[in-house]
Design a protein around this motif. Structure first.
Motif, PDB file in Angstrom:
ATOM      1  N   UNK A  42      -3.976 -31.377  -7.175  1.00 50.29           N
ATOM      2  CA  UNK A  42      -4.286 -30.273  -8.082  1.00 50.29           C
ATOM      3  C   UNK A  42      -3.037 -29.837  -8.847  1.00 50.29           C
ATOM      4  N   UNK A  43      -1.902 -29.752  -8.146  1.00 47.08           N
ATOM      5  CA  UNK A  43      -0.645 -29.392  -8.813  1.00 47.08           C
ATOM      6  C   UNK A  43      -0.289 -30.438  -9.868  1.00 47.08           C
ATOM      7  N   UNK A  44      -0.459 -31.719  -9.528  1.00 47.54           N
ATOM      8  CA  UNK A  44      -0.169 -32.782 -10.500  1.00 47.54           C
ATOM      9  C   UNK A  44      -1.118 -32.711 -11.690  1.00 47.54           C
ATOM     10  N   UNK A  45      -2.357 -32.343 -11.443  1.00 48.73           N
ATOM     11  CA  UNK A  45      -3.327 -32.195 -12.530  1.00 48.73           C
ATOM     12  C   UNK A  45      -2.892 -31.090 -13.494  1.00 48.73           C
ATOM     13  N   UNK A  46      -2.451 -29.964 -12.925  1.00 44.77           N
ATOM     14  CA  UNK A  46      -1.970 -28.860 -13.751  1.00 44.77           C
ATOM     15  C   UNK A  46      -0.733 -29.290 -14.544  1.00 44.77           C
ATOM     16  N   UNK A  47       0.187 -29.978 -13.877  1.00 45.61           N
ATOM     17  CA  UNK A  47       1.407 -30.431 -14.558  1.00 45.61           C
ATOM     18  C   UNK A  47       1.082 -31.433 -15.661  1.00 45.61           C
ATOM     19  N   UNK A  48       0.100 -32.276 -15.433  1.00 37.64           N
ATOM     20  CA  UNK A  48      -0.289 -33.244 -16.470  1.00 37.64           C
ATOM     21  C   UNK A  48      -0.774 -32.531 -17.720  1.00 37.64           C
ATOM     22  N   UNK A  57       7.320 -41.483 -17.151  1.00 37.76           N
ATOM     23  CA  UNK A  57       7.925 -40.491 -16.265  1.00 37.76           C
ATOM     24  C   UNK A  57       6.821 -39.638 -15.647  1.00 37.76           C
ATOM     25  N   UNK A  58       6.364 -40.037 -14.459  1.00 37.22           N
ATOM     26  CA  UNK A  58       5.322 -39.301 -13.738  1.00 37.22           C
ATOM     27  C   UNK A  58       5.509 -39.505 -12.231  1.00 37.22           C
TER      28      UNK A  58
END
Length: 279
Positions: free
Chosen positions: A233-239, A248-249
């Motif tokens: 979920x955090x990665x989804x928000x950051x995306x 760079x991911x």
């Protein structure tokens, strides 16, 4: 002109290397590692106090958990700032971080190895008190082809959807949000099925070695699913905030690694504890 060109090249080299003249990240002093250590220690004290039914154990557990989430969140916020906005995570730094996260997953493998060791030690050589058979005589066993098998299909499908999100980020297509959304939905569905199974299970944690190994192994795996869901979920928000691109991911790569590790552990849990343990 030659002197100016040489000076310009030197300046560009220093800028590309974060101003240090090299491509490594010299981390600035931070209070959060030591604070997180003390908070984690307090959290573990709360866990033990709660399990032993000490007065105030539940309060200490909840307080420790809240403080742990806050301290880790602020710490990781600093890491995100260093990597996304300050450009400190060069290719050499990313390689070191990959090695570090791979070692972390290896430590998780060792942890679950000890859990499976406990299960097989009890099941391959059951004690006389268990009737020298496994499962114990008269013990109610869950059907592996009902909720457990459905959970297996759900987790396998979530592995496909998070891979879809990864490929969409790498190839800069519009399917990234679809992969993220599908993975989170499947993860929440898995957790809901696990809670349903726990509520209606015909045995408890205290029901001998079978109950303790079952709930300990599947419970810790469920905790890892919860952590992995938060990670995704955090990665989804950051995306959607523009923190990731095709080259760079790194944060999302770690989330994908962690989720695939959770998938593999569940396959071993299903094959050993649910299926083989019910034969």
């Amino acid at each position: 002109r030659q002197t100016f060109s040489s000076s310009l090249n030197t300046s560009l080299l220093q800028i590309s290397n974060n101003g240090y003249g090299h491509s490594f990240h010299l981390v600035t002093p931070s209070p959060w590692p030591i604070i997180t250590s003390f908070v984690a220690f307090n959290f573990l004290i709360g866990v033990v106090a709660y399990m032993h039914r000490y007065i105030g154990g539940g309060f200490s557990l909840i307080l420790g958990l809240i403080l742990l989430v806050i301290s880790m969140g602020i710490w990781w916020r600093d890491v995100i700032r260093e990597s996304t906005w300050q450009g400190n995570h060069t290719f050499k730094v990313q390689r070191g971080l990959r090695i570090g996260f791979a070692l972390f997953i290896l430590s998780e493998v060792m942890f679950f190895f000890s859990v499976f060791w406990s299960f097989f030690h009890s099941s391959l050589s059951p004690s006389v008190e268990l009737g020298s058979v496994w499962p114990p005589v008269g013990f109610p066993i869950l059907n592996p082809w009902h909720v457990p098998f459905l959970n297996t299909l759900v987790l396998l499908m979530s592995g496909v959807t998070i891979t879809l999100a990864h490929h969409a980020i790498v190839n800069s297509t519009k399917l990234s949000n679809v992969g993220f959304l599908a993975t989170v939905i499947l993860a929440v569905f898995f957790t809901g099925l696990q809670v349903f199974e726990y509520v209606y299970a015909p045995f408890e944690f205290s029901d001998g070695i079978y109950g303790s190994t079952f709930f300990f192994s599947t419970g810790f795996h469920g905790f890892h699913v919860f952590v992995g869901t938060c990670f995704i979920i955090v990665c989804w928000i950051r995306f959607n905030l523009g923190h990731f691109n095709s080259s760079h991911h790194l944060g999302f790569e770690f989330a994908a690694w962690y989720w695939h590790f959770v998938d593999v552990v569940w396959l071993f849990l299903f094959a050993s504890i649910y299926w083989w343990g019910s034969i």
